[in-house]
Motif scaffolding. Structure first.
Motif, PDB file in Angstrom:
ATOM      1  N   VAL A 262      38.965 -39.685  32.015  1.00 17.79           N
ATOM      2  CA  VAL A 262      38.975 -39.112  30.663  1.00 17.79           C
ATOM      3  C   VAL A 262      37.824 -38.110  30.511  1.00 17.79           C
ATOM      4  CG1 VAL A 262      38.655 -39.626  28.215  1.00 17.79           C
ATOM      5  CG2 VAL A 262      40.135 -41.077  29.606  1.00 17.79           C
ATOM      6  N   TYR A 402      45.831 -44.295  27.671  1.00 17.94           N
ATOM      7  CA  TYR A 402      44.622 -43.522  27.390  1.00 17.94           C
ATOM      8  C   TYR A 402      44.522 -42.252  28.233  1.00 17.94           C
ATOM      9  CZ  TYR A 402      39.694 -42.888  26.026  1.00 17.94           C
ATOM     10  OH  TYR A 402      38.515 -42.411  25.536  1.00 17.94           O
ATOM     11  N   VAL A 403      44.614 -42.383  29.553  1.00 14.93           N
ATOM     12  CA  VAL A 403      44.435 -41.217  30.420  1.00 14.93           C
ATOM     13  C   VAL A 403      45.500 -40.142  30.175  1.00 14.93           C
ATOM     14  CG1 VAL A 403      44.488 -40.416  32.819  1.00 14.93           C
ATOM     15  CG2 VAL A 403      43.118 -42.414  32.193  1.00 14.93           C
ATOM     16  N   ALA A 406      44.991 -38.589  26.743  1.00 18.06           N
ATOM     17  CA  ALA A 406      43.775 -37.785  26.661  1.00 18.06           C
ATOM     18  C   ALA A 406      43.999 -36.382  27.208  1.00 18.06           C
ATOM     19  CB  ALA A 406      42.642 -38.477  27.418  1.00 18.06           C
ATOM     20  N   TRP A 407      44.678 -36.276  28.348  1.00 20.03           N
ATOM     21  CA  TRP A 407      44.925 -34.960  28.935  1.00 20.03           C
ATOM     22  C   TRP A 407      45.906 -34.151  28.084  1.00 20.03           C
ATOM     23  CZ3 TRP A 407      42.449 -32.362  32.685  1.00 20.03           C
ATOM     24  CH2 TRP A 407      41.543 -33.079  33.456  1.00 20.03           C
ATOM     25  N   ILE A 418      41.252 -36.101  22.275  1.00 23.35           N
ATOM     26  CA  ILE A 418      40.621 -37.187  23.042  1.00 23.35           C
ATOM     27  C   ILE A 418      40.420 -38.401  22.148  1.00 23.35           C
ATOM     28  CG2 ILE A 418      38.545 -37.888  24.287  1.00 23.35           C
ATOM     29  CD1 ILE A 418      40.104 -35.891  25.880  1.00 23.35           C
TER      30      ILE A 418
END
Length: 472
Positions: A262, A402-403, A406-407, A418
Motif C-alpha cells: 500500500v 485493501y491492496v 488502494a491502487w 487510500i
C-alpha cells in the motif's frame, strides 16, 4: 505477586477484562521502544533515521514467527488447563514450547543475518543506509532467540490467566531498552558511542535480562516442568503448538507485507504523501493499543473455556469483545475527527505531511472498530484451534480488499482513495468475522449450540479422547 486465574468461572466480562487490561500497559511499553529508537537515532542523522524505516517492516515480519509461536502455545496450554490436565503435563508442554522457540529463534536469526545484505539492497537501501542497517541487524539477529523465548514465556503466563505477570515482563524489557538507548547510542563516560549498533545492543541486553527474570518467575510458579523426563510427549506438544502457531505467524506477517505494498501506492503521490501516511499509521497504532490488548486477552479466555467444554462462555466472551471493539472504535472515531489535525502535527515532520495524515485519520478513524473485530476474532479462533480460518481472514482483508482498492483508489481519487480503501477493508473485515465466528461456533446461538457439561471435549485437532458427547 500476580496469581493464576480460572477463566472458566465467574462473570465472563471480568474474565476478559482481567486478562486484557494489564496487556494494554505491556503493549504500549513495547511500542514505546520503536518510538524511542526512532527518536534517538533520528538525532544522529538522516541515514540513521532512514535505516529505522527500512528495518521496521523486516523486523516486524520476522518477529511474526515468534508471535505466531506464542499464539500456538497460548492455545495449546489454555485448552489443556481448561480440560483439567495434570499440572505437570501442562508444565512439560510449556517447556516444549520454550525449547522450540529457542531453536526457531536461532534458525530464523541466522537466516536473516546471512540475508541482510541482499535483502535490504533489494528493498532499495543505499550504501550509507545499508551500513547503518548492518550495524543494527547483526546484534538484533543474535538476540532474536531471546525474544522468541521471552514471547513464549509471556504466552505461558497468559494461558494461566496471569496476564499481569506477562505485562510486567513486557514493561520491564521496554524500560531497560529505553534507558539503555541513549547510553549506548551516544556513549556515556567510559562507554563508547555505538550509534545504530548501540540501539540493537540495548534491545539485546533488555531481552536477555527480561527472559532470565521471566524464566525464574515461571519456574517458581511451576509453569515449567524440569522433571526426570522433560521431553516426554514433545512430538504431540509441538503438533498442537504448530497447528496454530504456523498459520498465526503467517497472519501476523500479512499486515506489514500488505502495508508495504500500500505504501507503494501512496508513493505514486510523492514523498510528502508517504511521510503523511507513515505519521497517520503511527497514530493509528497507538490508538489501537486497547484493541491489541483485547486480542491478547480473549485467547486465554476462549482457550480455557473451550478446553473445559464451556462453549457458551467462550461464545459470550467473543460477543462481549466484539461489542467492546465497536464502542471503543466509535469513540475513537469521534476523537480522531476532532483531534486528527493536532495529532498529525505531533507525528508529522512538516505541514504537508500533517495534511495527508489528517485526511487519513478522519476517514479511517470511524472504521477502526472493524480492525479490532478482526484481530480479536482471529485471536479467538486461534485459541479454538481454527488458525487457518484466521489466516484466511487476514489474507482476504489485505490482498482481496485493501491492496487492490488502494491502487484503484489512488488512481481515481488520490490520497483520499487510500483512506477509503482502508476504511472499506476494515468494515468488510468486521462483517466477515461475525460470519466466521458463527461458522466456527464462536457466536452465541451458532448452529443451535447449547453449553455442554464441563468435561466434554470438542472436535479440534489434537484431542485424545472423549468423555462425553460433543456439541453438534
Amino acid at each position: 505477586m500476580p496469581t493464576d486465574r480460572d477463566l472458566t468461572t465467574g462473570p465472563i466480562t471480568r474474565a476478559v477484562l482481567s486478562v486484557s487490561a494489564p496487556m494494554s500497559v505491556g503493549i504500549f511499553a513495547v511500542l514505546s521502544v520503536g518510538l524511542a529508537d526512532a527518536y534517538f537515532l533520528g538525532r544522529l542523522g538522516e541515514a540513521q533515521l532512514a535505516a529505522v524505516g527500512f528495518l521496521y517492516p523486516v523486523t516486524t515480519a520476522v518477529t511474526s514467527l515468534a508471535i505466531g509461536l506464542s499464539a500456538g502455545a497460548t492455545a495449546a496450554l489454555s485448552q489443556a488447563i481448561g480440560r483439567g490436565d495434570d499440572r505437570r503435563s501442562v508444565a512439560r508442554m510449556a517447556l516444549h514450547a520454550l525449547a522450540f522457540a529457542v531453536v526457531l529463534g536461532i534458525v530464523a536469526g541466522g537466516v536473516i543475518w546471512l540475508a541482510t545484505g541482499p535483502l535490504f539492497a533489494a528493498l532499495g537501501a543505499g550504501r550509507e543506509v545499508a551500513t547503518e542497517i548492518r550495524a543494527y541487524m547483526g546484534w538484533w539477529c543474535v538476540s532474536f532467540p531471546a525474544l522468541a523465548a521471552m514471547m513464549t514465556v509471556n504466552a505461558v503466563f497468559r494461558a494461566h490467566g496471569n496476564a499481569a505477570s506477562a505485562a510486567i515482563i513486557m514493561t520491564s524489557v521496554a524500560a531497560v531498552n529505553v534507558a539503555l538507548d541513549p547510553v549506548l547510542i551516544y556513549g556515556f563516560g567510559p562507554i563508547a558511542r555505538l550509534g545504530t549498533g548501540g540501539a540493537a545492543i540495548a534491545t539485546g541486553i533488555a531481552r536477555v535480562l527480561s527472559l532470565a527474570a521471566g524464566l525464574i518467575w515461571a519456574a517458581r510458579r511451576n509453569y515449567l516442568s524440569w522433571d526426570t523426563a522433560p521431553f516426554r510427549g514433545i512430538g504431540r506438544s509441538l503438533r498442537r503448538i504448530v497447528e496454530v502457531g504456523l498459520p498465526a505467524a503467517v497472519s501476523n506477517a500479512i499486515n506489514p507485507a500488505g502495508m508495504a505494498i500500500v505504501t507503494g501506492a501512496v508513493a505514486t503521490l510523492g514523498e510528502t504523501a508517504v511521510a503523511g501516511f507513515g505519521a497517520a499509521t503511527r497514530v493509528q497504532t497507538l490508538a489501537l493499543v486497547p484493541v491489541l490488548a483485547l486480542s491478547s486477552g480473549i485467547g486465554p479466555v476462549v482457550g480455557q473455556n473451550w478446553g473445559a467444554a464451556q462453549v457458551g462462555r467462550a461464545q459470550r466472551a467473543v460477543r462481549f469483545t466484539f461489542l467492546l471493539c465497536l464502542v471503543y472504535g466509535l469513540a475513537l472515531g469521534v476523537l480522531l475527527a476532532v483531534f486528527a489535525e493536532p495529532l498529525s502535527a505531533i507525528f508529522a515532520s512538516a505541514i504537508g505531511d500533517a495534511t495527508f495524515a489528517t485526511t487519513y485519520l478522519r476517514w479511517v478513524g470511524w472504521t477502526l472498530f472493524g480492525y479490532g473485530v478482526l484481530v480479536t476474532g482471529n485471536a479467538a479462533m486461534n485459541a479454538r484451534s481454527r488458525a487457518v480460518w484466521s489466516m484466511g481472514m487476514s489474507l482476504s482483508r489485505i490482498f482481496v480488499l485493501y491492496v487492490p482498492l488502494a491502487w484503484i483508489g489512488v488512481s481515481v481519487a488520490g490520497f483520499a482513495g487510500i483512506a477509503a480503501a482502508a476504511a472499506t477493508a476494515n468494515v468488510a473485515a468486521a462483517v466477515a468475522m461475525v460470519f466466521a465466528a458463527r461458522a466456527n461456533r464462536l457466536w452465541p446461538g451458532a448452529l443451535g449450540l447449547a453449553e455442554r457439561p464441563k468435561g466434554t471435549i470438542e472436535d479440534a485437532p489434537g484431542q485424545l479422547s472423549h468423555t462425553g458427547p460433543t456439541a453438534g
